[in-house]
Motif scaffolding. Sequence first.
Motif, short mmCIF file in Angstrom:
data_model
loop_
_atom_site.label_atom_id
_atom_site.label_comp_id
_atom_site.label_asym_id
_atom_site.label_seq_id
_atom_site.Cartn_x
_atom_site.Cartn_y
_atom_site.Cartn_z
N ASP A 1 0.59 -1.30 0.00
CA ASP A 1 -0.12 -0.07 -0.11
C ASP A 1 0.86 1.29 0.11
O ASP A 1 0.38 2.33 0.02
CB ASP A 1 -1.12 0.09 1.25
CG ASP A 1 -1.83 -1.05 0.96
OD1 ASP A 1 -2.55 -1.26 0.03
OD2 ASP A 1 -2.24 -1.79 2.02
N LEU A 2 2.25 1.12 0.08
CA LEU A 2 3.08 2.48 0.29
C LEU A 2 3.65 2.63 -1.13
O LEU A 2 4.09 1.91 -1.98
CB LEU A 2 4.32 1.92 1.30
CG LEU A 2 3.67 1.89 2.68
CD1 LEU A 2 4.49 1.61 3.71
CD2 LEU A 2 2.74 3.15 3.02
N THR A 3 4.00 3.93 -1.26
CA THR A 3 4.93 4.24 -2.43
C THR A 3 6.51 4.03 -1.83
O THR A 3 6.58 3.93 -0.61
CB THR A 3 4.75 5.71 -2.59
OG1 THR A 3 5.12 6.71 -1.42
CG2 THR A 3 3.27 6.01 -3.28
N ASP A 4 7.48 4.22 -2.69
CA ASP A 4 9.01 4.07 -2.05
C ASP A 4 9.13 5.08 -1.36
O ASP A 4 9.88 4.85 -0.38
CB ASP A 4 9.78 4.15 -3.45
CG ASP A 4 9.69 2.74 -4.33
OD1 ASP A 4 9.06 1.48 -3.85
OD2 ASP A 4 10.03 2.65 -5.56
N GLU A 5 8.51 6.26 -1.49
CA GLU A 5 8.80 7.44 -0.66
C GLU A 5 8.53 7.30 0.81
O GLU A 5 9.08 7.84 1.75
CB GLU A 5 8.31 8.77 -1.20
CG GLU A 5 8.46 10.05 -0.54
CD GLU A 5 7.63 11.24 -1.20
OE1 GLU A 5 6.52 11.00 -1.55
OE2 GLU A 5 8.39 12.45 -1.20
N GLU A 6 7.12 6.44 0.88
CA GLU A 6 6.55 6.11 2.12
C GLU A 6 7.33 5.09 2.80
O GLU A 6 7.53 5.10 3.98
CB GLU A 6 5.21 5.85 1.94
CG GLU A 6 4.21 6.91 1.62
CD GLU A 6 2.83 6.63 1.07
OE1 GLU A 6 2.00 7.51 1.46
OE2 GLU A 6 2.65 5.74 0.62
N ALA A 7 7.72 4.23 2.18
CA ALA A 7 8.29 3.03 2.43
C ALA A 7 9.77 3.09 3.25
O ALA A 7 10.13 2.50 4.32
CB ALA A 7 8.37 1.66 1.44
N ALA A 8 10.37 3.94 2.58
CA ALA A 8 11.72 4.24 3.07
C ALA A 8 12.04 4.45 4.26
O ALA A 8 12.67 4.15 5.23
CB ALA A 8 12.61 5.32 1.69
N PRO A 9 11.24 5.90 4.97
CA PRO A 9 11.43 5.96 6.40
C PRO A 9 10.94 4.96 7.34
O PRO A 9 11.18 4.76 8.40
CB PRO A 9 10.59 7.41 6.73
CG PRO A 9 9.65 7.41 5.36
CD PRO A 9 10.36 6.77 4.37
N LEU A 10 9.77 3.99 6.89
CA LEU A 10 9.31 3.08 7.65
C LEU A 10 10.36 1.91 7.71
O LEU A 10 10.43 1.65 9.12
CB LEU A 10 8.20 2.48 6.99
CG LEU A 10 7.29 1.35 7.68
CD1 LEU A 10 6.79 1.68 9.03
CD2 LEU A 10 6.24 0.90 6.82
N PHE A 11 10.99 1.60 6.68
CA PHE A 11 12.04 0.40 6.99
C PHE A 11 13.37 0.93 7.54
O PHE A 11 13.79 0.09 7.94
CB PHE A 11 12.18 -0.19 5.58
CG PHE A 11 11.18 -1.28 5.36
CD1 PHE A 11 10.92 -2.42 5.74
CD2 PHE A 11 9.88 -0.79 4.42
CE1 PHE A 11 10.10 -3.41 5.55
CE2 PHE A 11 8.84 -1.63 4.35
CZ PHE A 11 9.15 -2.92 4.70
N ALA A 12 13.62 2.25 7.38
CA ALA A 12 14.72 2.78 8.09
C ALA A 12 14.47 2.72 9.71
O ALA A 12 15.41 2.39 10.64
CB ALA A 12 14.99 4.13 7.72
#
Length: 160
Positions: free
Chosen positions: A20-31
Amino acid sequence: MMRAESALQALLETPGLREDLTDEEAAPLFAWAEAQLLAWDAAGMADDAFEAKVDSLRALIGALSRVAGQRSYASVDAQAAQVARASAEAQSLGLPALSEPVLAQDAGGADYMQAVLAQLVPTAPPPAPDAPYADHDNAFAWHSSDDDTSSTDLHGDSFA
């Protein structure tokens, strides 16, 4: 640190976890998730406890993915249910529940995810019962002797 790296790789490879996430949204989540994993690994927790935390983290990431990724089209009731699930998952890891004001903001992409993640700061555990001055109300319990010329503190140290 190998455990944390392996766990992060497994999270990144979990099907549907970030759909459900864009790459832009996923990057801080996985960091953010990586920082959690590294902290747990550095704490030296047992393998079974570490794996249990990773399972809870996986559930939290999935819930946050739905909260962030579906916020533009989910009904109010669906969004409330997603927030409740994400909050429950967060609390299972000792993190606070998500607050509505941040969830209602119009920020998009990474800014929205950063605002959500800023709320997920581990809560401080209560002081251990045997910690010095854990009982703040009685930290300085004064006791007078029979002759009332000296007193002792909570630890029995005498003073005049």
